[in-house]
Design a protein around this motif. Structure first.
Motif, PDB file in Angstrom:
ATOM      1  N   ALA A 164      -1.153 -47.304  20.568  1.00 46.76           N
ATOM      2  CA  ALA A 164       0.245 -46.914  20.742  1.00 46.76           C
ATOM      3  C   ALA A 164       0.351 -45.631  21.558  1.00 46.76           C
ATOM      4  CB  ALA A 164       0.914 -46.740  19.381  1.00 46.76           C
ATOM      5  N   VAL A 165      -0.580 -44.701  21.347  1.00 48.57           N
ATOM      6  CA  VAL A 165      -0.581 -43.457  22.123  1.00 48.57           C
ATOM      7  C   VAL A 165      -0.779 -43.766  23.602  1.00 48.57           C
ATOM      8  CG1 VAL A 165      -1.712 -41.238  22.479  1.00 48.57           C
ATOM      9  CG2 VAL A 165      -1.418 -42.119  20.160  1.00 48.57           C
ATOM     10  N   GLY A 166      -1.759 -44.600  23.916  1.00 49.53           N
ATOM     11  CA  GLY A 166      -1.999 -44.960  25.308  1.00 49.53           C
ATOM     12  C   GLY A 166      -0.808 -45.660  25.931  1.00 49.53           C
ATOM     13  N   PHE A 167      -0.177 -46.557  25.186  1.00 49.59           N
ATOM     14  CA  PHE A 167       1.001 -47.268  25.694  1.00 49.59           C
ATOM     15  C   PHE A 167       2.133 -46.297  25.975  1.00 49.59           C
ATOM     16  CE2 PHE A 167       5.018 -49.489  25.104  1.00 49.59           C
ATOM     17  CZ  PHE A 167       4.844 -50.640  25.869  1.00 49.59           C
ATOM     18  N   ALA A 168       2.362 -45.335  25.074  1.00 49.69           N
ATOM     19  CA  ALA A 168       3.459 -44.385  25.253  1.00 49.69           C
ATOM     20  C   ALA A 168       3.242 -43.518  26.489  1.00 49.69           C
ATOM     21  CB  ALA A 168       3.594 -43.509  24.005  1.00 49.69           C
ATOM     22  N   PHE A 169       2.016 -43.062  26.712  1.00 50.78           N
ATOM     23  CA  PHE A 169       1.729 -42.283  27.914  1.00 50.78           C
ATOM     24  C   PHE A 169       1.980 -43.111  29.166  1.00 50.78           C
ATOM     25  CE2 PHE A 169      -0.360 -39.066  25.336  1.00 50.78           C
ATOM     26  CZ  PHE A 169      -0.193 -37.914  26.091  1.00 50.78           C
ATOM     27  N   ALA A 170       1.539 -44.366  29.166  1.00 50.89           N
ATOM     28  CA  ALA A 170       1.743 -45.223  30.333  1.00 50.89           C
ATOM     29  C   ALA A 170       3.228 -45.458  30.597  1.00 50.89           C
ATOM     30  CB  ALA A 170       1.022 -46.558  30.135  1.00 50.89           C
ATOM     31  N   GLU A 171       4.006 -45.643  29.526  1.00 54.77           N
ATOM     32  CA  GLU A 171       5.441 -45.857  29.681  1.00 54.77           C
ATOM     33  C   GLU A 171       6.122 -44.615  30.248  1.00 54.77           C
ATOM     34  OE1 GLU A 171       7.417 -48.844  28.908  1.00 54.77           O
ATOM     35  OE2 GLU A 171       5.360 -49.396  29.372  1.00 54.77           O
ATOM     36  N   ALA A 172       5.746 -43.449  29.751  1.00 53.13           N
ATOM     37  CA  ALA A 172       6.334 -42.208  30.268  1.00 53.13           C
ATOM     38  C   ALA A 172       5.976 -42.019  31.737  1.00 53.13           C
ATOM     39  CB  ALA A 172       5.846 -41.021  29.445  1.00 53.13           C
ATOM     40  N   SER A 173       4.745 -42.354  32.106  1.00 54.60           N
ATOM     41  CA  SER A 173       4.325 -42.229  33.500  1.00 54.60           C
ATOM     42  C   SER A 173       5.083 -43.201  34.397  1.00 54.60           C
ATOM     43  CB  SER A 173       2.817 -42.474  33.595  1.00 54.60           C
ATOM     44  OG  SER A 173       2.367 -42.343  34.928  1.00 54.60           O
ATOM     45  N   LEU A 174       5.248 -44.438  33.953  1.00 53.82           N
ATOM     46  CA  LEU A 174       5.974 -45.437  34.742  1.00 53.82           C
ATOM     47  C   LEU A 174       7.414 -45.004  35.006  1.00 53.82           C
ATOM     48  CD1 LEU A 174       4.826 -48.806  33.100  1.00 53.82           C
ATOM     49  CD2 LEU A 174       4.373 -48.071  35.447  1.00 53.82           C
ATOM     50  N   ARG A 175       8.030 -44.399  34.012  1.00 55.22           N
ATOM     51  CA  ARG A 175       9.439 -44.021  34.125  1.00 55.22           C
ATOM     52  C   ARG A 175       9.639 -42.622  34.712  1.00 55.22           C
ATOM     53  NH1 ARG A 175       8.928 -47.539  30.075  1.00 55.22           N
ATOM     54  NH2 ARG A 175      10.683 -48.867  29.479  1.00 55.22           N
ATOM     55  N   GLY A 176       8.579 -41.830  34.761  1.00 57.34           N
ATOM     56  CA  GLY A 176       8.715 -40.457  35.237  1.00 57.34           C
ATOM     57  C   GLY A 176       9.505 -39.590  34.289  1.00 57.34           C
ATOM     58  N   VAL A 177       9.305 -39.776  32.974  1.00 54.95           N
ATOM     59  CA  VAL A 177      10.029 -38.992  31.968  1.00 54.95           C
ATOM     60  C   VAL A 177       9.038 -38.299  31.049  1.00 54.95           C
ATOM     61  CG1 VAL A 177      12.024 -40.540  32.041  1.00 54.95           C
ATOM     62  CG2 VAL A 177      10.217 -40.936  30.347  1.00 54.95           C
ATOM     63  N   ASP A 178       9.545 -37.369  30.234  1.00 53.08           N
ATOM     64  CA  ASP A 178       8.703 -36.645  29.296  1.00 53.08           C
ATOM     65  C   ASP A 178       8.351 -37.529  28.107  1.00 53.08           C
ATOM     66  OD1 ASP A 178       9.123 -34.587  31.022  1.00 53.08           O
ATOM     67  OD2 ASP A 178      10.211 -33.303  29.604  1.00 53.08           O
ATOM     68  N   LEU A 179       7.335 -37.085  27.398  1.00 51.39           N
ATOM     69  CA  LEU A 179       6.897 -37.754  26.180  1.00 51.39           C
ATOM     70  C   LEU A 179       7.014 -36.777  25.012  1.00 51.39           C
ATOM     71  CD1 LEU A 179       5.472 -40.066  24.609  1.00 51.39           C
ATOM     72  CD2 LEU A 179       3.299 -39.037  25.310  1.00 51.39           C
ATOM     73  N   VAL A 180       7.723 -37.183  23.972  1.00 48.72           N
ATOM     74  CA  VAL A 180       7.809 -36.399  22.740  1.00 48.72           C
ATOM     75  C   VAL A 180       6.901 -37.065  21.715  1.00 48.72           C
ATOM     76  CG1 VAL A 180       9.288 -35.650  20.840  1.00 48.72           C
ATOM     77  CG2 VAL A 180      10.149 -35.593  23.190  1.00 48.72           C
TER      78      VAL A 180
END
Length: 296
Positions: A164-180
């Motif tokens: 889940a951590v890896g998926f969240a980082f990839a999603e934030a990178s794809l969208r160009g947004v921050d990760l909380v």
């Protein structure tokens, strides 16, 4: 991240059409195709599929299913004109069909209602089942319309939550947004005195416990931060119940990412209580990511 298509399940409900638009965006972000899937249950129960002798020539259940899929494909192309979209009608019940299509998919997207579920249920049975059994991440479209904000990750430092951590980082990178990255902790002080048979009191130094929890969260994120240096991470440590903290924080997030089962979960349960709670009550879409090595 697999190069397979994004798969979206449709049944003609408003919820499934909302899921189609989200799935189309996910396919564009990933640079993959979108597959619209409708589970056609009626052949299994031997119901006539063609037009009635007394009805129009283009009537019948088969024609209705074909129109449903064609409308969903057109909806996807309107939402994201540049993506490749195909539709598929598969004989079978929705749970089995979509679980099968999750093999090799980059992501499966479903609405929070519909797909054969009872309309009185807060969350359709298909969404819960896929989140527990899907062979790829499952995104359940729910909450407020067009959510904005950062990606919200529930992180507990367990091996089951690493995917889940890896998926969240990839999603934030794809969208160009921050990760909380939100991590919760509790301190518990047992009774000062007790009678025979009472558990021994557990007394923690609160500062030491908080420092330890901060270390757990930092270690869970560190490797992924190195892989995604473009993602700005905000670590949030909250003292309290995980379910309540994630649901409250989801009000300001565009996507909540959780593992299927994390620290403290029972090994016999495929979907943990925190995952189930946010699927029912989060204010934004929820992605549930199973550990690929989890037992089935």
């Amino acid at each position: 991240m697999t190069n397979g298509p994004v798969v979206v399940g449709v049944d003609g409900s408003r919820s499934s059409l909302d899921a189609v638009a989200v799935a189309a965006r996910e396919a564009r972000l990933r640079g993959v195709g979108l597959r619209v899937v409708h589970a056609f249950l009626w052949p299994a129960v031997h119901v006539p599929l063609g037009p009635s002798p007394l009805g129009p020539p283009d009537g019948g259940l088969r024609a209705m299913a074909e129109r449903l899929v064609a409308d969903a494909v057109e909806h996807a192309r309107t939402a994201e004109p540049g993506i490749e979209v195909d539709g598929e009608i598969v004989a079978g019940e929705p749970l089995t069909v979509l679980e099968g299509r999750s093999r090799g998919a980059a992501l499966v997207v479903v609405g929070s209602r519909g797909l054969g579920g009872f309309t009185g249920l807060l969350l359709g049975s298909t969404a819960v089942h896929l989140s527990a059994h899907g062979r790829c991440p499952v995104l359940v479209v729910r909450g407020r319309a067009e959510p904005t904000g950062p990606i919200l990750l529930g992180v507990d430092g367990s091996p089951a939550g690493e995917a889940a951590v890896g998926f969240a980082f990839a999603e934030a990178s794809l969208r160009g947004v921050d990760l909380v990255a939100l991590h919760t902790w509790n301190n518990w002080t047992g009774p000062a005195t007790g009678g025979p048979g009472d558990p021994l009191p557990l007394v923690y130094d609160e500062n030491m416990l908080r420092d330890e929890e901060e270390r757990v969260a930092a270690e869970a994120l560190s490797g992924w931060q190195a892989k995604h240096p473009d993602v700005t991470v905000h670590r949030r440590l909250v003292q309290g119940r995980t379910r309540q903290a994630l649901i409250e924080a989801s009000g300001e997030a565009r996507l909540l990412v959780v593992g299927a089962r994390g620290r403290g979960g029972f090994s016999g349960l495929l979907l943990g209580s925190v995952s189930q709670a946010v699927l029912h009550h989060a204010h934004c879409p929820v992605a549930v990511v199973r550990n690929p090595g989890a037992r089935r």
